[in-house]
Design a protein around this motif. Structure first.
Motif, short mmCIF file in Angstrom:
data_model
loop_
_atom_site.label_atom_id
_atom_site.label_comp_id
_atom_site.label_asym_id
_atom_site.label_seq_id
_atom_site.Cartn_x
_atom_site.Cartn_y
_atom_site.Cartn_z
N GLU A 54 -14.49 19.99 -61.22
CA GLU A 54 -14.61 19.89 -62.79
C GLU A 54 -15.67 20.12 -62.73
O GLU A 54 -16.85 19.37 -62.47
CB GLU A 54 -13.92 18.90 -63.94
CG GLU A 54 -14.53 18.77 -65.46
CD GLU A 54 -14.29 19.53 -65.85
OE1 GLU A 54 -15.00 20.38 -66.58
OE2 GLU A 54 -13.08 20.63 -65.89
N GLN A 55 -16.53 21.54 -63.52
CA GLN A 55 -18.16 21.35 -62.85
C GLN A 55 -18.99 19.65 -64.07
O GLN A 55 -19.70 19.40 -63.63
CB GLN A 55 -18.79 22.42 -64.05
CG GLN A 55 -18.19 23.92 -63.05
CD GLN A 55 -19.16 23.73 -61.89
OE1 GLN A 55 -20.29 23.48 -61.01
NE2 GLN A 55 -18.33 24.38 -61.12
N THR A 56 -18.45 19.96 -65.15
CA THR A 56 -19.05 18.91 -66.35
C THR A 56 -18.69 17.24 -65.39
O THR A 56 -20.24 16.54 -65.94
CB THR A 56 -18.05 17.98 -67.55
OG1 THR A 56 -16.80 17.97 -67.22
CG2 THR A 56 -18.14 19.74 -68.35
N HIS A 58 -19.66 16.67 -62.03
CA HIS A 58 -20.84 17.21 -61.56
C HIS A 58 -21.85 15.87 -61.68
O HIS A 58 -23.07 16.93 -61.71
CB HIS A 58 -21.15 18.21 -61.17
CG HIS A 58 -19.44 19.29 -60.12
ND1 HIS A 58 -19.78 20.88 -60.19
CD2 HIS A 58 -19.20 18.89 -60.21
CE1 HIS A 58 -18.88 21.13 -59.32
NE2 HIS A 58 -17.93 20.18 -59.19
#
Length: 302
Positions: A54-56, A58
Motif C-alpha cells: 500500500e503506497q499510502t 509508506h
C-alpha cells in the motif's frame, strides 16, 4: 547461521536442557509457545505485506512499525525453532559455534528493537510537540538513516560478546539450563576467567539499554509538559491516548529485558523455570499494537 571461528572446544557441544524441573511438561508447554510464534509470524508478515503493497502507508510511522515487526520475527525465530526441537524431539545438543552465533543474533536484534522503540518515542515527541513540522523533520529517508545507525551501533556493541567467549575454554559437556544460548548462561559454562565477559555484559546492559531509557524518558517528559499546556481536556486526552500503547510496549519490553539479564547476576532465589518461561515470553510476545491504536493521527494528536 554462519559460526564464528572457534578453538578445539567446538568439538564438545553444549547441552540445552529446556526448562529444568518441567521436562515432563515440555510437550504441553510447546503448545502455547507454538501458538504465540505462529500468531506473531502471521501478524508481522501481514503488516510487512500490507505496508509494502500500500503506497499510502509508506510513511515514517509505518516504517517504524515495519522495523519493529522485523525485530519481532528475528528474535522469536532465533529462539523458538531450537526450543521446539528440545520439547518435541529431545534434541538438546548444540555446538559452541552454533550457540555463540545464536547468542549474537539474539542479543543484537533485541538491542535493535530497543533502538526502534527510542525512535518511536522521538516520533511521538515530534508529532505532539511540533506537529506542523512533523513531515519535514521525520521523512522516510531520515527514518531509514536512524534505523541504519541503530543497526551499526548494536552490531558494534554486541560483536565483542561472542568474540570474547570464543577465546574461553569450556568445560566438558557443559549443560545450559535454558532453551537458548543466553550470554550469561554461556559465560557460566566457561572454566576460565570470565571477569571481562561479565563486566562487559553488565556494562552493555546498562549503557545501551540505560541510554535508550533515558532518551525515552526525556521524550515523554517533554511530551507531558506540552500536553499539560493544552487548555482543551479533549485534546489533552487525545494526545495522551496516542502514547498509551507505546508506553505499555516499552514497559513490557524493558522490564522483561532487565529481569532476564539481572536474574543471572542476582536472582539465585528465583525459581529457574519461572525465569526461563518469562525469558522466552519476552522473545515470543510481539511488543507492538495495531497502527491505529499505537499511533493515532499525527496531525491531529495535538
Amino acid at each position: 547461521m554462519a559460526a564464528f571461528n572457534l578453538t578445539t572446544s567446538d568439538t564438545s557441544p553444549f547441552i540445552l536442557m529446556g526448562i529444568p524441573g518441567l521436562e515432563a511438561a515440555h510437550i504441553w508447554i510447546s503448545i502455547p509457545f507454538s501458538i504465540f510464534y505462529i500468531i506473531g509470524l502471521f501478524g508481522n508478515f501481514m503488516l510487512l505485506f500490507v505496508v509494502g503493497k500500500e503506497q499510502t502507508l509508506h510513511k515514517p510511522m509505518y516504517l517504524l512499525l515495519s522495523m519493529l515487526a522485523l525485530t519481532d520475527i528475528g528474535t522469536s525465530t532465533s529462539v523458538l525453532p531450537k526450543a521446539l526441537s528440545i520439547f518435541w524431539f529431545n534434541l538438546k545438543g548444540i555446538t559452541v559455534g552454533g550457540c555463540l552465533t545464536q547468542m549474537f543474533f539474539l542479543h543484537s536484534v533485541s538491542i535493535i528493537q530497543s533502538a526502534v522503540l527510542v525512535t518511536m518515542a522521538f516520533d511521538r515527541y515530534v508529532a505532539i510537540c511540533t506537529p506542523l513540522r512533523y513531515t519535514t523533520i521525520l521523512t522516510n529517508a531520515r527514518i531509514v538513516k536512524l534505523g541504519l545507525v541503530g543497526l551499526i551501533r548494536d552490531v558494534l556493541f554486541m560483536l565483542p560478546l561472542p568474540l570474547l567467549l570464543s577465546r574461553q575454554p569450556f568445560c566438558d559437556n557443559p549443560i545450559i539450563p535454558h532453551t537458548y544460548c543466553e550470554h550469561m548462561a554461556v559465560v557460566k559454562m566457561s572454566c576460565g576467567d570470565t571477569t571481562v565477559n561479565r563486566m562487559y555484559s553488565l556494562l552493555m546492559a546498562f549503557v545501551v539499554i540505560g541510554l535508550d531509557l533515558i532518551l525515552v524518558a526525556l521524550s515523554y517528559s517533554l511530551i507531558i509538559r506540552a500536553v499539560l499546556r493544552i487548555s482543551s481536556k479533549k485534546s489533552c486526552r487525545k494526545a495522551l491516548n496516542t502514547c498509551t500503547a507505546h508506553i505499555c510496549v516499552m514497559m513490557t519490553s524493558f522490564t522483561l529485558f532487565f529481569f532476564s539479564t539481572l536474574t543471572h547476576w542476582f536472582g539465585q532465589s528465583i525459581t529457574p523455570h519461572v525465569h526461563i518461561i518469562l525469558a522466552n515470553l519476552f522473545f515470543l510476545i510481539p511488543p507492538r499494537d495495531q497502527p491505529d491504536h499505537l499511533w493515532g493521527q499525527n496531525q491531529r494528536a495535538s
